[in-house]
Write an enzyme that holds these catalytic residues in place. Structure first.
Site, PDB file in Angstrom:
ATOM      1  CD  GLU A 181      -2.874  -1.079   2.416  1.00 57.16           C
ATOM      2  OE1 GLU A 181      -4.071  -1.418   2.262  1.00 57.16           O
ATOM      3  OE2 GLU A 181      -2.394  -0.762   3.525  1.00 57.16           O
ATOM      4  CB  CYS A 214       3.032   7.561   2.825  1.00 55.26           C
ATOM      5  SG  CYS A 214       3.637   6.416   4.079  1.00 55.26           S
ATOM      6  CB  CYS A 232       7.289  -4.737   8.842  1.00 59.65           C
ATOM      7  SG  CYS A 232       8.499  -3.597   9.585  1.00 59.65           S
ATOM      8  CB  CYS A 275       6.493  -1.142  16.026  1.00 54.43           C
ATOM      9  SG  CYS A 275       8.220  -0.794  15.560  1.00 54.43           S
ATOM     10  CB  CYS A 302       3.187  -0.430  13.426  1.00 53.17           C
ATOM     11  SG  CYS A 302       3.237  -0.304  11.624  1.00 53.17           S
ATOM     12  CB  CYS A 358       0.654   7.473  10.957  1.00 51.03           C
ATOM     13  SG  CYS A 358       2.295   6.993  11.523  1.00 51.03           S
TER      14      CYS A 358
END
Length: 390
Positions: free
Chosen positions: A137, A150, A157, A161, A164, A385
């Protein structure tokens, strides 16, 4: 309410008169029709052809030399792809018919396929882009004086975290330089941003999408070189920010490779014990190592390093947490960007209250720490975010 009007009975997207009313010089009386497009190759195309979107210039020079193309051909091709947005080799009007034929035999232009396109009530747009079946995305955020894309650097990933959503997605692979650059090209195409008669909407790039950019630095570096090249996408280094969860060995290297580029640190706590729980990178590179790398990086740029801080209720949002953050912020030129937590399905955290966030910010500001509170954008389409997951 700002929105985009989509005509489901045609292959066109129409900007309504308010969609980009906050963009500088937007003319509400001048509606645009933007063709919705796909840039994947036909199934019968030779998949062994080299994709020259995102191919480093030196590599393209080498391949053109083998085909006995003149040296100036590389700059011509780059201008056509990145300045003009031409996505078919047959339409390269600066290249001779003979050379175009040779190029079509050896090369392709592939920016993936936008398989899903969502539009927020606030004008934010989220694209789901497929690259050979793997999806990522990217998000376009229009503002009054700029438009920021962005971009993602990995499928999934390498870190997890806890605040997230991407961290819940298993890491699959790094994106290639082609696929990183393709996100920018595809967005500009969809925004009708290659039209030379208009001011460009996409002005800034942030590497804050899916993935840890510094765990794919080889390809991120190649992509930034193309994005910043004057014959490439021609976006200045000062308009680009790379965000990292704290991969210390690459921070100074970024500053050396691209002096003047923006750096954002996903900090979220000045305390090693707390930070290690929510930002797993801290277990390998604790805060003092991170600070030392930021001090070195700061010598390569006039810009402040952005320290990102997502206040989580009952985790690290107290007045004492704010006071503890102050000494760290003053060790190098910095800006604290407070980012309200954006919820996602199954998230283990809750956002601090608006009042608590404001108190936190006021403490920093009263102690001469430059501070901003980010406005959440695209929450209604899971584009804010920390909400990306493909």
């Amino acid at each position: 309410m700002r929105r985009f009007l989509i005509n489901n009975n045609s292959s066109f997207i129409k900007r309504d008169c308010n969609s980009f009313s906050k963009i500088k010089n937007f003319n509400p009386n001048n509606d645009k029709i933007i063709p919705l497009f796909s840039t994947t190759l036909n199934n019968n195309e030779n998949k062994n052809k080299i994709n020259i979107i995102g191919l480093p210039k030196l590599d393209l020079i080498e391949k053109f030399e083998k085909l006995n193309f003149p040296k100036y051909s590389v700059d011509q091709v780059w201008k056509l792809m990145y300045n003009k947005g031409i996505d078919q080799i047959k339409d390269f009007n600066l290249i001779s018919k003979e050379r175009k034929s040779i190029m079509e035999e050896n090369f392709k232009l592939d920016t993936g396929t936008i398989t899903k396109h969502q539009l927020s009530v606030d004008g934010t747009r989220k694209f789901l882009i497929s690259f050979d079946g793997d999806e990522v995305e990217s998000v376009f955020i229009p503002e009054s004086s700029r438009g920021t894309l962005c971009v993602s650097s990995q499928v999934g990933c390498t870190f997890a975290c806890t605040f997230c959503f991407t961290g819940t997605q298993k890491f699959k692979r790094n994106l290639t330089a082609n696929e990183i650059v393709a996100q920018v090209v595809a967005a500009r195409k969809l925004l009708n941003d290659f039209n030379a008669s208009e001011e460009r909407l996409l002005t800034n790039i942030v590497f804050m999408g899916q993935g840890e950019p510094f765990y794919n630095y080889r390809n991120v570096k190649k992509a930034i070189s193309i994005i910043t090249d004057s014959n490439g996408l021609a976006i200045g280094k000062s308009k680009i920010t790379v965000s990292t969860s704290g991969v210390v060995p690459i921070i100074e290297r970024l500053g050396t490779d691209f002096p003047g580029i923006g750096l954002a640190i996903s900090l979220h706590s000045p305390n090693d014990e707390v930070r290690s729980k929510i930002v797993t990178a801290n277990r390998q590179w604790p805060i003092e190592e991170l600070v030392q790398s930021c001090i070195k990086f700061s010598k390569t740029t006039k810009s402040r390093i952005t320290l990102e801080y997502v206040p989580l209720q009952d985790v690290h949002d107290t007045e004492q947490d704010a006071l503890d953050l102050i000494p760290l912020c003053k060790r190098f030129p910095s800006l604290v960007n407070i980012i309200p937590f954006n919820p996602w399905p199954g998230s283990p955290h809750e956002s601090s209250t608006n009042n608590q966030i404001q108190i936190f910010a006021n403490i920093l500001e009263s102690n001469n720490v430059k501070t901003t509170i980010r406005q959440s954008r695209g929450r209604d389409i899971m584009a804010a975010c920390g909400q990306l997951k493909s």
